[in-house]
Design a protein around this motif. Structure first.
Motif, mmCIF file in Angstrom:
data_model
loop_
_atom_site.group_PDB
_atom_site.id
_atom_site.type_symbol
_atom_site.label_atom_id
_atom_site.label_comp_id
_atom_site.label_asym_id
_atom_site.label_seq_id
_atom_site.Cartn_x
_atom_site.Cartn_y
_atom_site.Cartn_z
ATOM 1 N N THR A 160 -30.946 74.267 -10.378
ATOM 2 C CA THR A 160 -31.890 74.157 -9.139
ATOM 3 C C THR A 160 -31.438 73.671 -8.159
ATOM 4 O O THR A 160 -31.786 73.973 -7.075
ATOM 5 C CB THR A 160 -33.321 73.390 -9.852
ATOM 6 O OG1 THR A 160 -32.463 72.030 -9.960
ATOM 7 C CG2 THR A 160 -33.795 73.843 -11.109
ATOM 8 N N GLY A 161 -30.208 72.875 -8.109
ATOM 9 C CA GLY A 161 -29.883 72.132 -7.056
ATOM 10 C C GLY A 161 -30.364 70.816 -6.524
ATOM 11 O O GLY A 161 -30.452 70.312 -5.786
ATOM 12 N N ARG A 162 -31.296 70.455 -7.502
ATOM 13 C CA ARG A 162 -32.341 69.276 -7.259
ATOM 14 C C ARG A 162 -31.357 68.125 -8.063
ATOM 15 O O ARG A 162 -30.692 68.122 -8.627
ATOM 16 C CB ARG A 162 -33.485 69.595 -7.759
ATOM 17 C CG ARG A 162 -34.202 70.404 -6.967
ATOM 18 C CD ARG A 162 -35.886 70.117 -7.288
ATOM 19 N NE ARG A 162 -36.136 70.911 -8.616
ATOM 20 C CZ ARG A 162 -36.700 72.282 -8.686
ATOM 21 N NH1 ARG A 162 -36.795 72.946 -7.610
ATOM 22 N NH2 ARG A 162 -36.920 72.663 -9.792
ATOM 23 N N LYS A 163 -32.130 67.068 -7.906
ATOM 24 C CA LYS A 163 -31.291 65.673 -8.484
ATOM 25 C C LYS A 163 -32.426 65.086 -9.496
ATOM 26 O O LYS A 163 -32.576 63.783 -9.380
ATOM 27 C CB LYS A 163 -31.269 64.635 -7.303
ATOM 28 C CG LYS A 163 -30.160 65.259 -6.438
ATOM 29 C CD LYS A 163 -28.920 65.376 -7.135
ATOM 30 C CE LYS A 163 -27.563 65.778 -6.277
ATOM 31 N NZ LYS A 163 -26.421 65.989 -6.584
ATOM 32 N N THR A 164 -32.897 65.802 -10.235
ATOM 33 C CA THR A 164 -33.631 65.245 -11.451
ATOM 34 C C THR A 164 -33.054 64.279 -12.352
ATOM 35 O O THR A 164 -31.870 64.508 -12.500
ATOM 36 C CB THR A 164 -34.359 66.270 -12.480
ATOM 37 O OG1 THR A 164 -35.522 67.106 -11.472
ATOM 38 C CG2 THR A 164 -35.128 65.828 -13.519
ATOM 39 N N ILE A 165 -33.752 63.109 -12.790
ATOM 40 C CA ILE A 165 -32.965 62.136 -13.560
ATOM 41 C C ILE A 165 -33.896 62.039 -14.736
ATOM 42 O O ILE A 165 -34.944 62.197 -14.775
ATOM 43 C CB ILE A 165 -32.855 60.754 -13.081
ATOM 44 C CG1 ILE A 165 -34.147 60.144 -12.637
ATOM 45 C CG2 ILE A 165 -31.982 60.965 -11.944
ATOM 46 C CD1 ILE A 165 -34.057 58.966 -12.123
ATOM 47 N N SER B 105 -29.918 64.243 -21.591
ATOM 48 C CA SER B 105 -29.128 64.073 -20.468
ATOM 49 C C SER B 105 -28.391 65.298 -20.046
ATOM 50 O O SER B 105 -28.356 65.781 -18.736
ATOM 51 C CB SER B 105 -28.008 62.866 -20.523
ATOM 52 O OG SER B 105 -28.552 61.625 -20.697
ATOM 53 N N GLU B 106 -27.805 65.840 -21.105
ATOM 54 C CA GLU B 106 -27.314 67.071 -21.021
ATOM 55 C C GLU B 106 -28.026 68.140 -20.413
ATOM 56 O O GLU B 106 -27.562 69.213 -19.472
ATOM 57 C CB GLU B 106 -26.387 67.678 -21.964
ATOM 58 C CG GLU B 106 -25.170 66.685 -22.584
ATOM 59 C CD GLU B 106 -24.609 67.043 -24.005
ATOM 60 O OE1 GLU B 106 -23.405 66.778 -24.160
ATOM 61 O OE2 GLU B 106 -25.353 68.223 -24.666
ATOM 62 N N ALA B 107 -29.375 68.194 -21.165
ATOM 63 C CA ALA B 107 -30.241 69.315 -20.443
ATOM 64 C C ALA B 107 -30.691 69.221 -19.275
ATOM 65 O O ALA B 107 -30.686 70.163 -18.348
ATOM 66 C CB ALA B 107 -31.538 69.326 -21.461
ATOM 67 N N VAL B 108 -30.918 67.978 -18.736
ATOM 68 C CA VAL B 108 -31.306 67.768 -17.307
ATOM 69 C C VAL B 108 -30.230 68.022 -16.327
ATOM 70 O O VAL B 108 -30.495 68.456 -15.473
ATOM 71 C CB VAL B 108 -31.867 66.175 -17.095
ATOM 72 C CG1 VAL B 108 -31.914 65.919 -15.760
ATOM 73 C CG2 VAL B 108 -33.148 65.934 -17.918
ATOM 74 N N HIS B 109 -28.904 67.729 -16.657
ATOM 75 C CA HIS B 109 -27.955 68.089 -15.637
ATOM 76 C C HIS B 109 -27.569 69.479 -15.757
ATOM 77 O O HIS B 109 -27.347 70.182 -14.680
ATOM 78 C CB HIS B 109 -26.398 67.358 -16.272
ATOM 79 C CG HIS B 109 -26.341 65.961 -16.118
ATOM 80 N ND1 HIS B 109 -26.568 65.268 -15.251
ATOM 81 C CD2 HIS B 109 -26.028 64.877 -17.069
ATOM 82 C CE1 HIS B 109 -26.397 64.016 -15.070
ATOM 83 N NE2 HIS B 109 -26.216 63.847 -16.437
ATOM 84 N N ARG B 110 -27.676 70.324 -16.884
ATOM 85 C CA ARG B 110 -27.667 71.736 -16.677
ATOM 86 C C ARG B 110 -28.865 72.229 -15.502
ATOM 87 O O ARG B 110 -28.696 73.331 -14.999
ATOM 88 C CB ARG B 110 -27.822 72.408 -18.074
ATOM 89 C CG ARG B 110 -26.866 72.277 -19.133
ATOM 90 C CD ARG B 110 -26.948 73.270 -20.249
ATOM 91 N NE ARG B 110 -28.259 73.315 -20.859
ATOM 92 C CZ ARG B 110 -28.628 72.320 -21.947
ATOM 93 N NH1 ARG B 110 -27.395 71.565 -22.339
ATOM 94 N NH2 ARG B 110 -29.755 72.449 -22.411
ATOM 95 N N ALA B 111 -30.118 71.723 -15.930
ATOM 96 C CA ALA B 111 -31.188 72.057 -14.826
ATOM 97 C C ALA B 111 -30.805 71.784 -13.770
ATOM 98 O O ALA B 111 -31.179 72.866 -12.827
ATOM 99 C CB ALA B 111 -32.616 71.513 -15.453
ATOM 100 N N ASN B 112 -30.248 70.610 -13.257
ATOM 101 C CA ASN B 112 -30.081 70.300 -12.037
ATOM 102 C C ASN B 112 -28.739 71.335 -11.510
ATOM 103 O O ASN B 112 -28.843 71.648 -10.111
ATOM 104 C CB ASN B 112 -29.375 69.093 -12.075
ATOM 105 C CG ASN B 112 -30.714 67.901 -12.042
ATOM 106 O OD1 ASN B 112 -31.721 68.179 -11.760
ATOM 107 N ND2 ASN B 112 -30.021 66.801 -12.418
ATOM 108 N N GLN B 113 -28.055 71.818 -12.235
ATOM 109 C CA GLN B 113 -26.946 72.726 -11.896
ATOM 110 C C GLN B 113 -27.464 74.100 -11.313
ATOM 111 O O GLN B 113 -27.409 74.577 -10.259
ATOM 112 C CB GLN B 113 -26.044 72.865 -12.764
ATOM 113 C CG GLN B 113 -24.940 71.625 -13.061
ATOM 114 C CD GLN B 113 -23.999 71.758 -14.169
ATOM 115 O OE1 GLN B 113 -23.990 72.816 -14.966
ATOM 116 N NE2 GLN B 113 -23.006 70.949 -14.313
#
Length: 416
Positions: free
Chosen positions: A234-239, A224-232
């Motif tokens: 890229t600006g996308r909303k991956t879940i 979860s933390e890894a995906v949130h970091r990536a979203n920050q």
């Protein structure tokens, strides 16, 4: 010996509302009719018919044959079915073995009250004891208004998932964390790369549970933390969607922990934990996350001339149980589903079911970059493409492979 019961007491408790199930029964007309008559008794009173006197039990509790027509195997794949005009192409099978036998479509109605307002009992009435008998296949469930009202259905559905992911038009992109044996940190590293590359939904592989090499709590927190970091970045909303399929004593607590750690959805195999358990979780307002249904343990439901149709299982039942997307093996991959069966699933995910929202068909198992144009033509844009191994076998740079997947889909659908 004839039983005795208080007809005057029972009759007022039966409103007369009925729901129906369309069965496909193999055999000659005489044989199919005999099976249908048996279903009327077996799925209701399971008691010698001759021992029941005239009255409310015969008038209401017995199943009732409403229609019976020969199943026509000769029509082409893209033709509308001639049997029961309200039955869509879910009845189509292009298996030569299945089509060789004579069979009949039989609609049988049941009294609303025998379901006791319970999903489990509804399933028992639809396909309880007769699931043990050969040559009987559930093709479609026709819910009555009151029965339909028992189901909240998908919380998000297609439109809701698109809103969460901020993807208004194109197909959604899905991948899985694998292989089993990686540590929680190694899986989180993969999740980060998937998200950087533009994958919309990243799920646990369905075999990931609470193994020592990747414990559930650690894996969910780190991924979860890894995906949130990536979203920050890229600006996308991956879940990220962890697998919460688990023994009953852990099922809810794992879902709650996944919510607490910031997961964006939940992966559930209802064939393992039960359809009603998935429904309860989908309707739990304290969780309120998208539900992704996995087909593990369901293969025998749909293979052969008995069981449940792809339309009813992966379309209707999954929507009743609250799934927002249903994963299944695509045609042309390493599993046995064919084009007609996958088309049935697509139809079942979108067919009119009152207030139950349409959900996403999510084909996987063998999807590759080369197959995307053909799959785009087959499914259209209302689909989630699940690519696993294909993202690893296409080159050494996983992030770049994910970007290529996204760009290929975007290019394919922008050209339409």
């Amino acid at each position: 010996m004839r039983i005795k019961y208080d007809d005057d007491l029972l009759r007022p408790q039966l409103a007369g509302e009925r729901f129906s199930v369309v069965y496909r029964i193999s055999g000659t007309e005489t044989a199919a009719l005999a099976v249908a008559q048996d279903i009327c008794i077996e799925q209701t009173i399971e008691f010698p018919e001759e021992c029941v006197p005239d009255g409310a039990i015969r008038d209401f509790i017995f199943g009732r044959i409403e229609k019976m027509e020969k199943y026509r195997e000769s029509r082409k794949e893209n033709e509308e079915p001639e049997n029961f005009k309200n039955i869509t192409a879910q009845c189509l099978k292009d298996s030569s073995e299945s089509n060789a036998a004579e069979s009949y479509l039989v609609e049988i109605s049941y009294a609303l009250e025998i379901c006791a307002a319970e999903f489990t009992q509804l399933l028992n009435v639809v396909f309880g004891n007769i699931s043990i008998k050969p040559g009987i296949r559930v093709e479609k469930i026709l819910l009555s208004p009151s029965l339909l009202g028992l189901f909240r259905g998908p919380r998000f559905g297609r439109a809701g998932l698109r809103q969460i992911l901020q993807v208004p038009q194109r197909p959604l992109l899905f991948s899985a964390l694998k292989p089993m044996g990686l540590s929680a940190r190694e899986l989180a590293r993969l999740a980060y790369q998937f998200a950087l590359g533009g994958i919309d939904i990243i799920k646990d592989d369905h075999g990931l549970s609470d193994q020592k090499f990747a414990p559930f709590a650690e894996r969910v927190k780190l991924c979860s933390e890894a995906v949130h970091r990536a979203n920050q970045k890229t600006g996308r909303k991956t879940i990220y969607v962890p697998n919460v399929t688990a023994p009953a004593r852990f099922f809810l607590s794992r879902a709650q922990l996944a919510k607490e750690y910031g997961a964006g959805g939940l992966l559930i195999a209802p064939g393992l934990v039960g359809f009603d358990n998935m429904k309860e979780l989908a309707e739990d307002d304290s969780i309120a996350l998208p539900i992704f249904s996995h087909p593990a343990f369901q293969g025998s439901y749909v293979l052969g001339d008995a069981g449940i149709s792809h339309y009813a299982l992966y379309g209707q039942l999954m929507r009743m149980a609250g799934a927002d997307a249903v994963i299944y093996p695509n045609f042309g991959g390493r599993f046995s589903f064919n084009q007609a069966e996958c088309r049935q699933i697509g139809e079942g995910t979108a067919a009119e079911m009152g207030h139950l929202k349409p959900i996403f068909p999510t084909p996987g198992g063998g999807i590759s970059f080369k197959s995307i144009p053909a799959l785009a033509e087959f499914y259209g844009s209302e689909v989630i493409f699940l690519m696993g191994g294909g993202l690893f076998t296409s080159g050494e740079d996983l992030v770049e492979n994910c970007r290529h997947f996204r760009e290929l889909v975007e290019k394919t659908f922008s050209a339409e």
